[in-house]
Motif scaffolding. Structure first.
Motif, PDB file in Angstrom:
ATOM      1  N   MET A  11      -3.752   8.039   1.541  1.00 64.20           N
ATOM      2  CA  MET A  11      -4.201   7.426   2.785  1.00 64.20           C
ATOM      3  C   MET A  11      -5.705   7.139   2.835  1.00 64.20           C
ATOM      4  SD  MET A  11      -1.659   6.699   4.649  1.00 64.20           S
ATOM      5  CE  MET A  11       0.083   7.054   4.903  1.00 64.20           C
ATOM      6  N   ASP A  12      -6.508   7.944   2.156  1.00 70.56           N
ATOM      7  CA  ASP A  12      -7.955   7.707   2.188  1.00 70.56           C
ATOM      8  C   ASP A  12      -8.436   6.895   0.991  1.00 70.56           C
ATOM      9  OD1 ASP A  12      -7.525   9.605   0.245  1.00 70.56           O
ATOM     10  OD2 ASP A  12      -9.090  10.987   0.920  1.00 70.56           O
ATOM     11  N   LYS A  13      -7.490   6.208   0.293  1.00 70.74           N
ATOM     12  CA  LYS A  13      -7.841   5.470  -0.916  1.00 70.74           C
ATOM     13  C   LYS A  13      -7.445   3.998  -0.832  1.00 70.74           C
ATOM     14  CE  LYS A  13      -6.973   9.564  -3.853  1.00 70.74           C
ATOM     15  NZ  LYS A  13      -6.261  10.400  -2.870  1.00 70.74           N
ATOM     16  N   VAL A  14      -7.366   3.454   0.372  1.00 70.70           N
ATOM     17  CA  VAL A  14      -6.828   2.101   0.510  1.00 70.70           C
ATOM     18  C   VAL A  14      -7.634   1.072  -0.271  1.00 70.70           C
ATOM     19  CG1 VAL A  14      -8.018   1.714   2.728  1.00 70.70           C
ATOM     20  CG2 VAL A  14      -6.015   0.341   2.125  1.00 70.70           C
ATOM     21  N   GLU A  15      -8.960   1.138  -0.208  1.00 72.19           N
ATOM     22  CA  GLU A  15      -9.772   0.151  -0.927  1.00 72.19           C
ATOM     23  C   GLU A  15      -9.621   0.315  -2.435  1.00 72.19           C
ATOM     24  OE1 GLU A  15     -14.388  -1.523  -1.256  1.00 72.19           O
ATOM     25  OE2 GLU A  15     -13.887   0.068   0.173  1.00 72.19           O
ATOM     26  N   GLU A  16      -9.704   1.534  -2.903  1.00 70.81           N
ATOM     27  CA  GLU A  16      -9.577   1.812  -4.341  1.00 70.81           C
ATOM     28  C   GLU A  16      -8.235   1.320  -4.887  1.00 70.81           C
ATOM     29  OE1 GLU A  16      -8.774   5.808  -7.041  1.00 70.81           O
ATOM     30  OE2 GLU A  16      -9.896   5.997  -5.160  1.00 70.81           O
ATOM     31  N   PHE A  37       0.853  -1.185   0.000  1.00 66.76           N
ATOM     32  CA  PHE A  37       0.000   0.000   0.000  1.00 66.76           C
ATOM     33  C   PHE A  37       0.888   1.235   0.000  1.00 66.76           C
ATOM     34  CE2 PHE A  37      -2.019   3.504   2.273  1.00 66.76           C
ATOM     35  CZ  PHE A  37      -3.043   3.765   1.363  1.00 66.76           C
ATOM     36  N   PRO A  38       0.705   2.160  -0.961  1.00 65.51           N
ATOM     37  CA  PRO A  38       1.652   3.260  -1.163  1.00 65.51           C
ATOM     38  C   PRO A  38       1.491   4.426  -0.194  1.00 65.51           C
ATOM     39  CG  PRO A  38      -0.090   3.385  -2.792  1.00 65.51           C
ATOM     40  CD  PRO A  38      -0.331   2.117  -2.008  1.00 65.51           C
ATOM     41  N   GLY A  39       1.726   4.179   1.068  1.00 67.34           N
ATOM     42  CA  GLY A  39       1.624   5.221   2.075  1.00 67.34           C
ATOM     43  C   GLY A  39       2.780   6.192   2.065  1.00 67.34           C
ATOM     44  N   TYR A  40       3.781   5.954   1.185  1.00 61.30           N
ATOM     45  CA  TYR A  40       4.861   6.923   1.042  1.00 61.30           C
ATOM     46  C   TYR A  40       4.314   8.241   0.495  1.00 61.30           C
ATOM     47  CZ  TYR A  40       4.469   5.200  -3.738  1.00 61.30           C
ATOM     48  OH  TYR A  40       3.971   4.810  -4.966  1.00 61.30           O
ATOM     49  N   PHE A  89      -5.376   0.008   8.397  1.00 61.30           N
ATOM     50  CA  PHE A  89      -5.117  -1.259   9.098  1.00 61.30           C
ATOM     51  C   PHE A  89      -6.365  -2.138   9.093  1.00 61.30           C
ATOM     52  CE2 PHE A  89      -5.337  -3.701  13.077  1.00 61.30           C
ATOM     53  CZ  PHE A  89      -4.210  -4.489  12.930  1.00 61.30           C
ATOM     54  N   ASP A  90      -7.509  -1.564   9.418  1.00 61.07           N
ATOM     55  CA  ASP A  90      -8.749  -2.350   9.473  1.00 61.07           C
ATOM     56  C   ASP A  90      -9.077  -2.972   8.114  1.00 61.07           C
ATOM     57  OD1 ASP A  90      -9.057  -1.763  12.138  1.00 61.07           O
ATOM     58  OD2 ASP A  90     -10.458  -0.104  11.806  1.00 61.07           O
ATOM     59  N   TYR A  91      -8.883  -2.198   7.049  1.00 60.06           N
ATOM     60  CA  TYR A  91      -9.197  -2.712   5.715  1.00 60.06           C
ATOM     61  C   TYR A  91      -8.255  -3.857   5.335  1.00 60.06           C
ATOM     62  CZ  TYR A  91      -9.958  -3.073   0.720  1.00 60.06           C
ATOM     63  OH  TYR A  91     -10.228  -3.569  -0.529  1.00 60.06           O
ATOM     64  N   LEU A  92      -6.956  -3.686   5.604  1.00 57.77           N
ATOM     65  CA  LEU A  92      -5.997  -4.732   5.225  1.00 57.77           C
ATOM     66  C   LEU A  92      -6.191  -5.995   6.062  1.00 57.77           C
ATOM     67  CD1 LEU A  92      -2.764  -2.627   4.573  1.00 57.77           C
ATOM     68  CD2 LEU A  92      -4.500  -3.411   2.942  1.00 57.77           C
ATOM     69  N   LYS A 114      -7.371  -1.978  -7.407  1.00 52.62           N
ATOM     70  CA  LYS A 114      -6.662  -1.696  -8.661  1.00 52.62           C
ATOM     71  C   LYS A 114      -5.383  -2.510  -8.756  1.00 52.62           C
ATOM     72  CE  LYS A 114      -6.176   0.503 -12.555  1.00 52.62           C
ATOM     73  NZ  LYS A 114      -7.108   0.241 -13.694  1.00 52.62           N
ATOM     74  N   GLN A 115      -4.707  -2.707  -7.631  1.00 58.07           N
ATOM     75  CA  GLN A 115      -3.471  -3.497  -7.640  1.00 58.07           C
ATOM     76  C   GLN A 115      -3.747  -4.948  -8.029  1.00 58.07           C
ATOM     77  OE1 GLN A 115      -2.241  -2.211  -3.580  1.00 58.07           O
ATOM     78  NE2 GLN A 115      -0.249  -1.828  -4.498  1.00 58.07           N
ATOM     79  N   LEU A 116      -4.806  -5.523  -7.500  1.00 52.92           N
ATOM     80  CA  LEU A 116      -5.161  -6.891  -7.892  1.00 52.92           C
ATOM     81  C   LEU A 116      -5.419  -6.963  -9.389  1.00 52.92           C
ATOM     82  CD1 LEU A 116      -7.572  -7.923  -4.982  1.00 52.92           C
ATOM     83  CD2 LEU A 116      -5.266  -8.810  -5.388  1.00 52.92           C
ATOM     84  N   GLU A 117      -6.101  -5.944  -9.905  1.00 55.77           N
ATOM     85  CA  GLU A 117      -6.398  -5.893 -11.337  1.00 55.77           C
ATOM     86  C   GLU A 117      -5.120  -5.761 -12.159  1.00 55.77           C
ATOM     87  OE1 GLU A 117      -8.285  -2.574 -14.315  1.00 55.77           O
ATOM     88  OE2 GLU A 117      -9.327  -2.886 -12.403  1.00 55.77           O
ATOM     89  N   LYS A 118      -4.238  -4.862 -11.742  1.00 54.95           N
ATOM     90  CA  LYS A 118      -2.988  -4.654 -12.479  1.00 54.95           C
ATOM     91  C   LYS A 118      -2.123  -5.913 -12.479  1.00 54.95           C
ATOM     92  CE  LYS A 118      -0.726  -0.759 -11.665  1.00 54.95           C
ATOM     93  NZ  LYS A 118      -0.112   0.328 -10.851  1.00 54.95           N
TER      94      LYS A 118
END
Length: 375
Positions: free
Chosen positions: A92-97, A84-87, A135-138, A101-105
């Protein structure tokens, strides 16, 4: 290929990092897909089963290309890691989105390994802020099988890692840190190793060659090592150092061509940990390299008591040393982004009050000016 036990898995001790794949015409965002596919085919043939990518690598194209390439292999023949690109705190407010997308890519239904990316001073407050729900989403994705193993990577300080572990450590299964014989002391990697050992968290290694810096040593340093292991190169010494650390499970190398891959795989055909004499020798080489790079600040803090601007001079010198050692890497600018403008090197007024009390006689005003110019 050496394999390491991780829970009920056998992971190749060498993993292929997809941050420095071959590119076309020097454009980092244009991956040479044919050359990359050839590298993956060779890696698979020789037993590498761990592949590491991320949202931001190669301008966002690493996940896409690795997804295309790995689609040609049975899903149970490899372990895929992304992050997750928290760098970038705007994520930070786009974790689900982003996760979807990462699974798709990557063209997969799950990630074998998934990480909080680059836990550091810049993002720790956001990572720990419940309003973002990262954290909750992951954890939810782990519980439903779309993440098999959850961990984190860290470029931040020991104190930042401790904050993260105090909050989430019981749910972290692995941690990826910058570890090599230069950073064992220089970036406090030894203490970070000890911290992870306290939590019983296995270690994944990034930057084993410090961006290639340890692939080529001075003639003097190279000869010191050659006298102890005549048949091993500087690169092999760097990997043997890591093979000597029990906590290390996977060493990730961002190999840019097939020849580098072949050489590294041959090194991982067998384990040859360093003896105590050899360990002392390689750490002495590191000390020599650091002495040629780093200013001898001891953080006595005499300077800070005399600075009219209230600058944290020892911390700034530490970041200056880091920036010089990498010829202008990303760590110092990233960490300085957390400083207010009136606490950055450019805020130094050159009064030299600090220099009057520095036991090491460091020309601090010149350092701050040089640092500001480098940045």
């Amino acid at each position: 290929m050496i394999y390491k036990k991780f829970q009920d898995l056998k992971l190749s001790a060498l993993g292929l990092g997809a941050m420095r794949l071959p590119v076309i015409n020097g454009d980092d965002s244009v991956i040479d897909e044919t050359a990359a596919a050839e590298m993956v085919a060779y890696a698979m043939e020789k037993g590498i089963n761990y592949y590491d990518t991320a949202w931001g690598y190669h301008g966002g194209n690493s996940e896409i290309v690795m997804g295309k390439i790995l689609k040609n292999y049975p899903r149970d023949s490899f372990y895929l890691a992304s992050k997750f690109p928290g760098y970038d705190v705007s994520n930070m407010d786009k974790v689900e989105e982003i996760f979807e997308k990462q699974l798709e890519k990557c063209q997969v239904e799950y990630f074998d390994f998934y990480l909080f990316h680059n836990v550091c001073e810049m993002n720790i407050d956001c990572y720990l802020d419940e309003k973002y729900g990262i954290f909750d989403y992951l954890i939810k994705q782990k519980n439903n099988g779309r993440i098999k193993h959850l961990g984190f990577s860290a470029h931040g300080s020991y104190e930042i890692m401790k904050r993260f572990l105090d909050a989430y450590g019981k749910d972290m299964e692995f941690c990826q840190i910058q570890l090599n014989y230069l950073d064992y002391k220089f970036q406090n990697a030894k203490d970070k190793l000890d911290l992870l050992k306290e939590w019983n968290i296995p270690v994944w290694v990034m930057e084993p060659l410090r961006g290639g810096k340890l692939a080529s040593l001075s003639d003097t340093d190279a000869q010191k090592l050659k006298s102890l292991r005549p048949n091993e190169s500087a690169v092999q010494w760097a990997f043997r150092f890591l093979q000597s650390i029990d906590e290390v499970t996977v060493t990730l190398s961002g190999m840019s061509n097939l020849e580098q891959l072949k050489q590294n795989i041959s090194t991982f055909d067998e384990e040859k940990p360093l003896s105590s004499v050899q360990m002392d020798a390689i750490l002495a080489v590191a000390d020599s390299m650091i002495s040629n790079i780093a200013l001898p600040c001891t953080a006595c803090r005499y300077c800070t008591t005399h600075c009219p601007m209230g600058l944290d001079i020892p911390s700034l010198i530490s970041l200056y040393n880091e920036h010089r050692s990498t010829d202008g890497g990303f760590i110092a600018p990233m960490l300085l982004s957390t400083y207010s403008d009136d606490k950055k090197p450019s805020a130094c007024i050159g009064c030299k009050s600090c220099e009057a009390v520095c036991p090491q006689q460091i020309k601090i005003s010149e350092v701050m000016s040089d640092f500001a110019s480098m940045l």
